[in-house]
Design a protein around this motif. Sequence first.
Motif, short mmCIF file in Angstrom:
data_model
loop_
_atom_site.label_atom_id
_atom_site.label_comp_id
_atom_site.label_asym_id
_atom_site.label_seq_id
_atom_site.Cartn_x
_atom_site.Cartn_y
_atom_site.Cartn_z
N LYS A 150 -11.33 -3.17 5.32
CA LYS A 150 -11.07 -4.44 6.00
C LYS A 150 -10.09 -5.33 5.25
O LYS A 150 -9.68 -6.36 5.75
N GLY A 151 -9.69 -4.95 4.04
CA GLY A 151 -8.69 -5.73 3.32
C GLY A 151 -9.24 -7.04 2.76
O GLY A 151 -10.44 -7.35 2.89
N MET A 152 -8.36 -7.80 2.11
CA MET A 152 -8.75 -9.06 1.47
C MET A 152 -7.67 -10.11 1.70
O MET A 152 -6.50 -9.79 1.87
N THR A 153 -8.11 -11.37 1.65
CA THR A 153 -7.16 -12.49 1.65
C THR A 153 -6.68 -12.75 0.23
O THR A 153 -7.24 -12.23 -0.74
N GLN B 6 -9.43 -14.24 -1.90
CA GLN B 6 -10.42 -13.25 -2.35
C GLN B 6 -9.86 -12.43 -3.51
O GLN B 6 -10.58 -12.12 -4.47
N ARG C 148 -14.48 -9.57 -0.27
CA ARG C 148 -14.14 -8.14 -0.17
C ARG C 148 -14.95 -7.31 -1.15
O ARG C 148 -15.42 -6.24 -0.84
N SER D 291 -3.12 -6.20 -0.80
CA SER D 291 -4.00 -6.04 0.36
C SER D 291 -3.46 -6.79 1.55
O SER D 291 -2.76 -7.80 1.40
N GLU D 292 -3.76 -6.26 2.74
CA GLU D 292 -3.51 -6.92 4.01
C GLU D 292 -4.81 -6.95 4.77
O GLU D 292 -5.41 -5.88 5.01
N PRO D 293 -5.34 -8.11 5.16
CA PRO D 293 -6.61 -8.17 5.88
C PRO D 293 -6.58 -7.31 7.15
O PRO D 293 -5.65 -7.38 7.94
N GLY D 294 -7.60 -6.44 7.25
CA GLY D 294 -7.72 -5.59 8.42
C GLY D 294 -6.93 -4.31 8.33
O GLY D 294 -7.00 -3.48 9.24
N THR E 93 -6.39 -1.96 1.26
CA THR E 93 -6.45 -2.57 -0.06
C THR E 93 -6.00 -1.52 -1.07
O THR E 93 -6.46 -0.37 -1.02
#
Length: 598
Positions: free
Chosen positions: A523-526, A529, A545, A572-575, A578
């Motif tokens: 699901k990735g991270m901001t 995060q 994450r 990382s890119e959310p969605g 990572t």
Amino acid sequence: MKLSTLRRWISPSLSIQGKIFLAFSLVALLSILSITGIVYVNMRDTIKSNAVTSVSDSIRQADESLNIMLEEIDRLNMVVVINKNTVIDTLISPSVEISHEWFQEQKRIEEFLSSLITYKPYISRIAVVGLNGKVFFSGGPWLDSTILGTPTMEYMLRNGSRHAYLKQTGVAETITVGREIRYNRETIGVVMVDLRYDFIRKTYGVKPTADSMLYVLDQQNGFVYRPDQTPSFAPSDQKIIDLKRELAGKGDVVEKVIDGRSFIVVSRQSDHTGWSTLALIPLDSLLSESTQLRNLMLEVSVIVLIVVLIGSLQVSSRITINIRRLKAMMMLVKDGNLTFPKKEIKTKDEVGQLYHVFIGMVEELKRLLEGIRVSEKEKREAELTALQAQIRPHFLYNSLNTIKYLAKLNGAPNIEEVSGSLIDLMRGVLGNSNEYLTVREELDYVRSFISIVKYKYMEPIVVHEEIGDPSLLDSRMLKLTLQPIVENAILHGIGSREQGGFVTIRVYEEHRDLMIEVTDNGKGMTSEQMELLLGGQGTKTTSSRFSGMGVRNVHERIVRSFDEPYGIKLYSEPGLYTKVEIRIPNLRGPAGSEQEVS
């Protein structure tokens, strides 16, 4: 004051004060000379630049003013040459002088010419001269048919197809602007307008200095304008003509030596008339004021230098006292005595600041030495506590082996696999006392961990291994570096996906460093995060994450062992994905020996 005392103070070979005094003197002397020279050179250049700019602007304005008058005269000539009823018909009329028709024609055309030059004070006369001998004019001086056959008339006929400019001398100096009058493609006469020469004098009366000179030459190298009074050193007419040819009317600004005298020469060529304007400015008279200012600057510089030398003697005397005190304390530190008695220097100048910096440095040195000792002790204790098991849990190994044996007897291969993997993982973590492991051994731990956790999910866990160079498997790395990263990727990355999750482990070499990338399509991270994960100041949220502890621990161990720029970076890119990038030195050699960086 004794001579020997003064010599001891200022001699650079006997005292620090002498060296300071000599340095001050040289710096002051060089500074004063440099500043004086730069100011004088810049002042000379500024004076010349201002003079050139002023003359250039004046010449341009004079040229533009003259062009405006000449353009107006050209328009008057055009009005005359295209007027058929009043001008052309009169010139081709068969009437002769002293006849009634001739008087009527003369009155009509002279009234027409007079109306053209009304309210134009810069025009002294306008005349229409027919080749048949008819002459009509308005203004003065008097003009009759004797002008036919003169050089002026021949010049106008030869050059007046559009417009011709000629300076005339005689009773009155004028600038004559002429144009042919044509009928049925034949020349039947000319129209001539005389421009008052006084307007030329006023227009070109440019004098940046009293002895500067300005000349205007036509295309035939005739002098349209020259100063009424010239200094004794003025160049001859031929040299002015040669100078005009050399510059070719390109609008140059040059320095020329003429008859042994330096001049700044400003030239400009008129686009309208083709005339060339030359301004000669004597360089010595232009810079006469700068020479006086230069002498004044030299006198001031000598006075300032004497004041600086006296001041440097006083300053160097006060500085050296505290320097000696500071030197004595430094010698004690050099001998290893960090608890020396401090002789406080209370001055607030640079030496006083240096004293406080030195004392602070000694205190910081003592703190760092103590910190290094404690840090090294704590570092080893923490690493041994985290990475080495002090207790050998043989009973736990035996119990797990029994569970594995019973699972095999009862046909339960999954229990057998899990217990076997757990045995291998615990033996590697708790039973191996080495601080460094090979990449191959670290990957074995990862495989054992995956064999255990894969039974938590409905879908199988897909782990890809990409080894860029098989020899990298023998490179050594910190123990338990890779397994926590993979664990977080599985539990918190692809664990939330229903299907299609995978983890890729890539091992390669970059710039002689060992690079390991762990990528998952979870699901990735901001950015907050990721910053929180490595110990930043991001905002903590419930949907983090990772738990953060595993990755942060690995990063801190790497940085503590190898310093920057080694450690962990997150992408990382959310969605989407990572990627955890691990950079460590590429260590070669057997376990327990001195590590060698390839």
